[in-house]
Design a protein around this motif. Sequence first.
Motif, short mmCIF file in Angstrom:
data_model
loop_
_atom_site.label_atom_id
_atom_site.label_comp_id
_atom_site.label_asym_id
_atom_site.label_seq_id
_atom_site.Cartn_x
_atom_site.Cartn_y
_atom_site.Cartn_z
N THR A 221 0.84 -1.19 0.00
CA THR A 221 0.00 0.00 0.00
C THR A 221 0.87 1.25 0.00
O THR A 221 2.06 1.20 0.33
CB THR A 221 -0.92 0.05 1.24
OG1 THR A 221 -0.10 0.21 2.41
CG2 THR A 221 -1.77 -1.20 1.35
N GLU A 222 0.27 2.37 -0.37
CA GLU A 222 1.02 3.62 -0.39
C GLU A 222 1.54 3.98 1.00
O GLU A 222 2.67 4.45 1.14
CB GLU A 222 0.14 4.75 -0.92
CG GLU A 222 0.90 6.05 -1.09
CD GLU A 222 0.07 7.15 -1.69
OE1 GLU A 222 0.51 8.30 -1.61
OE2 GLU A 222 -1.01 6.87 -2.23
N LEU A 223 0.75 3.72 2.02
CA LEU A 223 1.18 4.01 3.39
C LEU A 223 2.40 3.17 3.76
O LEU A 223 3.35 3.68 4.36
CB LEU A 223 0.03 3.75 4.37
CG LEU A 223 0.31 4.07 5.83
CD1 LEU A 223 0.72 5.53 6.01
CD2 LEU A 223 -0.92 3.77 6.68
N ASP B 226 3.01 13.30 4.87
CA ASP B 226 2.27 12.42 3.96
C ASP B 226 1.71 11.21 4.70
O ASP B 226 0.59 10.78 4.45
CB ASP B 226 3.16 11.96 2.81
CG ASP B 226 3.55 13.10 1.86
OD1 ASP B 226 2.90 14.17 1.92
OD2 ASP B 226 4.50 12.91 1.09
N GLN C 253 -2.23 10.15 5.21
CA GLN C 253 -2.73 8.84 4.83
C GLN C 253 -3.45 8.16 6.01
O GLN C 253 -4.48 7.52 5.82
CB GLN C 253 -1.59 7.93 4.37
CG GLN C 253 -1.06 8.26 3.00
CD GLN C 253 -2.00 7.82 1.91
OE1 GLN C 253 -2.59 6.75 1.97
NE2 GLN C 253 -2.14 8.65 0.90
N GLU C 254 -2.90 8.31 7.19
CA GLU C 254 -3.47 7.66 8.37
C GLU C 254 -4.76 8.33 8.85
O GLU C 254 -5.64 7.68 9.38
CB GLU C 254 -2.46 7.62 9.51
CG GLU C 254 -1.31 6.68 9.25
CD GLU C 254 -0.25 6.70 10.33
OE1 GLU C 254 0.49 5.71 10.42
OE2 GLU C 254 -0.13 7.70 11.08
#
Length: 75
Positions: A2-4, A58, A62-63
């Motif tokens: 995932t991006e995170l 970032d 996201q979180e």
Amino acid sequence: MTELTVLKQRLSEAEEALHLLLTGQKEASVNVGGFGSITYSAANQAELVRYIAQLKLDIRRQERGIGRRALFVEF
């Protein structure tokens, strides 16, 4: 991945690179995804610190969702 997860991995690499610079290593490289890697030295350490700050921002976004939200308070 995932991006995170990718952001957290990049943050870990960037913080390790900063640690190496601060403890006397002359250069440290950081992978920046599909763009290859960047080599930092004491001369451009401030750029690495800014990159770490941007990654942390970032990750927080996201979180918690995208950006800040308005808070309305009634009196």
